[in-house]
Scaffold this motif. Sequence first.
Motif, PDB file in Angstrom:
ATOM      1  N   GLU A 187       0.847  -1.193   0.000  1.00  0.00           N
ATOM      2  CA  GLU A 187       0.000   0.000   0.000  1.00  0.00           C
ATOM      3  C   GLU A 187       0.887   1.249   0.000  1.00  0.00           C
ATOM      4  O   GLU A 187       1.819   1.361   0.787  1.00  0.00           O
ATOM      5  N   ARG A 188       0.593   2.179  -0.913  1.00  0.00           N
ATOM      6  CA  ARG A 188       1.388   3.401  -0.997  1.00  0.00           C
ATOM      7  C   ARG A 188       0.874   4.411   0.023  1.00  0.00           C
ATOM      8  O   ARG A 188      -0.298   4.788   0.015  1.00  0.00           O
ATOM      9  N   LYS A 189       1.776   4.786   0.934  1.00  0.00           N
ATOM     10  CA  LYS A 189       1.425   5.734   1.973  1.00  0.00           C
ATOM     11  C   LYS A 189       2.166   7.056   1.783  1.00  0.00           C
ATOM     12  O   LYS A 189       3.287   7.080   1.268  1.00  0.00           O
ATOM     13  N   ARG A 190       1.538   8.096   2.235  1.00  0.00           N
ATOM     14  CA  ARG A 190       2.103   9.438   2.079  1.00  0.00           C
ATOM     15  C   ARG A 190       2.763   9.874   3.386  1.00  0.00           C
ATOM     16  O   ARG A 190       2.203   9.685   4.464  1.00  0.00           O
ATOM     17  N   TYR A 191       3.940  10.464   3.268  1.00  0.00           N
ATOM     18  CA  TYR A 191       4.690  10.919   4.434  1.00  0.00           C
ATOM     19  C   TYR A 191       5.072  12.394   4.259  1.00  0.00           C
ATOM     20  O   TYR A 191       5.312  12.864   3.153  1.00  0.00           O
ATOM     21  N   GLU A 192       5.130  13.087   5.378  1.00  0.00           N
ATOM     22  CA  GLU A 192       5.609  14.474   5.409  1.00  0.00           C
ATOM     23  C   GLU A 192       6.693  14.608   6.471  1.00  0.00           C
ATOM     24  O   GLU A 192       6.565  14.019   7.554  1.00  0.00           O
ATOM     25  N   TYR A 193       7.726  15.348   6.179  1.00  0.00           N
ATOM     26  CA  TYR A 193       8.762  15.588   7.184  1.00  0.00           C
ATOM     27  C   TYR A 193       9.439  16.927   6.895  1.00  0.00           C
ATOM     28  O   TYR A 193       9.584  17.329   5.738  1.00  0.00           O
ATOM     29  N   PRO A 194       9.835  17.648   7.942  1.00  0.00           N
ATOM     30  CA  PRO A 194      10.464  18.954   7.755  1.00  0.00           C
ATOM     31  C   PRO A 194      11.955  18.810   7.462  1.00  0.00           C
ATOM     32  O   PRO A 194      12.599  17.832   7.850  1.00  0.00           O
ATOM     33  N   ARG A 195      12.486  19.823   6.810  1.00  0.00           N
ATOM     34  CA  ARG A 195      13.929  19.885   6.587  1.00  0.00           C
ATOM     35  C   ARG A 195      14.325  21.340   6.366  1.00  0.00           C
ATOM     36  O   ARG A 195      13.493  22.194   6.063  1.00  0.00           O
ATOM     37  N   TYR A 196      15.605  21.596   6.504  1.00  0.00           N
ATOM     38  CA  TYR A 196      16.145  22.937   6.279  1.00  0.00           C
ATOM     39  C   TYR A 196      17.052  22.918   5.058  1.00  0.00           C
ATOM     40  O   TYR A 196      17.748  21.918   4.793  1.00  0.00           O
ATOM     41  N   PHE A 197      17.032  24.027   4.323  1.00  0.00           N
ATOM     42  CA  PHE A 197      17.959  24.218   3.209  1.00  0.00           C
ATOM     43  C   PHE A 197      18.697  25.538   3.403  1.00  0.00           C
ATOM     44  O   PHE A 197      18.149  26.509   3.939  1.00  0.00           O
ATOM     45  N   PHE A 198      19.942  25.562   2.955  1.00  0.00           N
ATOM     46  CA  PHE A 198      20.722  26.797   2.907  1.00  0.00           C
ATOM     47  C   PHE A 198      21.429  26.840   1.565  1.00  0.00           C
ATOM     48  O   PHE A 198      22.105  25.872   1.184  1.00  0.00           O
ATOM     49  N   THR A 199      21.264  27.954   0.849  1.00  0.00           N
ATOM     50  CA  THR A 199      21.849  28.087  -0.486  1.00  0.00           C
ATOM     51  C   THR A 199      22.665  29.370  -0.565  1.00  0.00           C
ATOM     52  O   THR A 199      22.161  30.453  -0.222  1.00  0.00           O
ATOM     53  N   ASN A 200      23.905  29.239  -1.007  1.00  0.00           N
ATOM     54  CA  ASN A 200      24.767  30.401  -1.195  1.00  0.00           C
ATOM     55  C   ASN A 200      25.835  30.040  -2.225  1.00  0.00           C
ATOM     56  O   ASN A 200      26.353  28.923  -2.205  1.00  0.00           O
ATOM     57  N   HIS A 201      26.157  30.978  -3.097  1.00  0.00           N
ATOM     58  CA  HIS A 201      27.112  30.689  -4.176  1.00  0.00           C
ATOM     59  C   HIS A 201      28.560  30.936  -3.768  1.00  0.00           C
ATOM     60  O   HIS A 201      29.473  30.700  -4.567  1.00  0.00           O
ATOM     61  N   SER A 202      28.795  31.410  -2.540  1.00  0.00           N
ATOM     62  CA  SER A 202      30.162  31.593  -2.057  1.00  0.00           C
ATOM     63  C   SER A 202      30.627  30.328  -1.344  1.00  0.00           C
ATOM     64  O   SER A 202      30.033  29.915  -0.344  1.00  0.00           O
ATOM     65  N   ALA A 203      31.683  29.722  -1.848  1.00  0.00           N
ATOM     66  CA  ALA A 203      32.230  28.527  -1.199  1.00  0.00           C
ATOM     67  C   ALA A 203      32.723  28.857   0.204  1.00  0.00           C
ATOM     68  O   ALA A 203      32.614  28.026   1.126  1.00  0.00           O
TER      69      ALA A 203
END
Length: 247
Positions: A187-203
Motif C-alpha cells: 500500500e502506498r502511503k504518504r509521508y511528510e517531514y520537515p527539513r532545512y535548506f541553505f543556499t549560497n554561491h560563495s564557497a
Amino acid sequence: MYDVGTRERALALVAQGRSLNSVSRETGISRAAIRSWQVRLQPRPRPTAPEPGPPADERAYAYLLGLYLGDGCVSTHRRGGHYLRIACTASWPGLIDACEAALRAVSPSGRSYRVRARGYVSVVGYSRHWPLLFPQAGPGKKHERPIALVPWQQAIVDAHPWEFIRGLVHSDGCRVTNRTTRLVNGERKRYEYPRYFFTNHSADIMRLFTTALDQVGVEWRRTNAHTVSIARKASVALMDARVGAKC
C-alpha cells in the motif's frame, strides 16, 4: 578652513606694518581669523571619534553577521561614511524586526531606519565604522571574492554559533515540509517531514555555515555545490529549537 600658505601671506602683510582692517579688506579674511593666526599658525586638528572595538553585544553581532553575509552590503556615502543595508523579504515582519533590533544593538550610533521597496524591506544603518565592523565588505559580489573572518569575528562566532547559523538561515535559508510516498505492505502511503535548506554561491560562506553546524552537532549534506540540506530528525529538532522558520 584656510591653508597654511594663505595664513602666511596674510601675516606677511601684517608684518609690513599694515592694520588688520586693511589686510582684511584686501584678502577677504576676517580680522578675528588673522588675529588668531598671530597666536597659532597651524590649524587645530579636528577631533575624531575613536574607532569602535569588537561589538559589546556579541549575540546580536553574530546574528547580524549571518544576515550580512547572506543579504547585506556596505556602501559608501558620497560625503563620507557608510551605509549597512540588509534586504529582508517584506512577507516576514518578524525577521525585519529581529534584523533591526540586531543592527541597532551593533551600530555605533544605535540608530536605523527602513526603506520599503517592491517585495522587500531594507534595514539601513549609517556609520563611518561599518567597514571596521564588517571587514568582508568590498567591491563586487561576495561569491566572486574571498570571504574570511578576522580573529575577533571568529571568536564571536565560536562563542555564539547558533546566532550566526540563525542569521545565515534567516537570510539565505528556509524551513520546508517535504512530501513523499512509500510502498508499505503493498500500500502506498504518504509521508511528510520537515527539513532545512541553505543556499549560497560563495564557497567560503558555505564553509563558514557548515563549520558552525559541525560545532553544534547538526548533521548536514550537500545536495549540490551551492546548497546544504538538513533532514535528519534529531538535527531538524535542534534547528527548530534554536533557529526556527522565518516569520
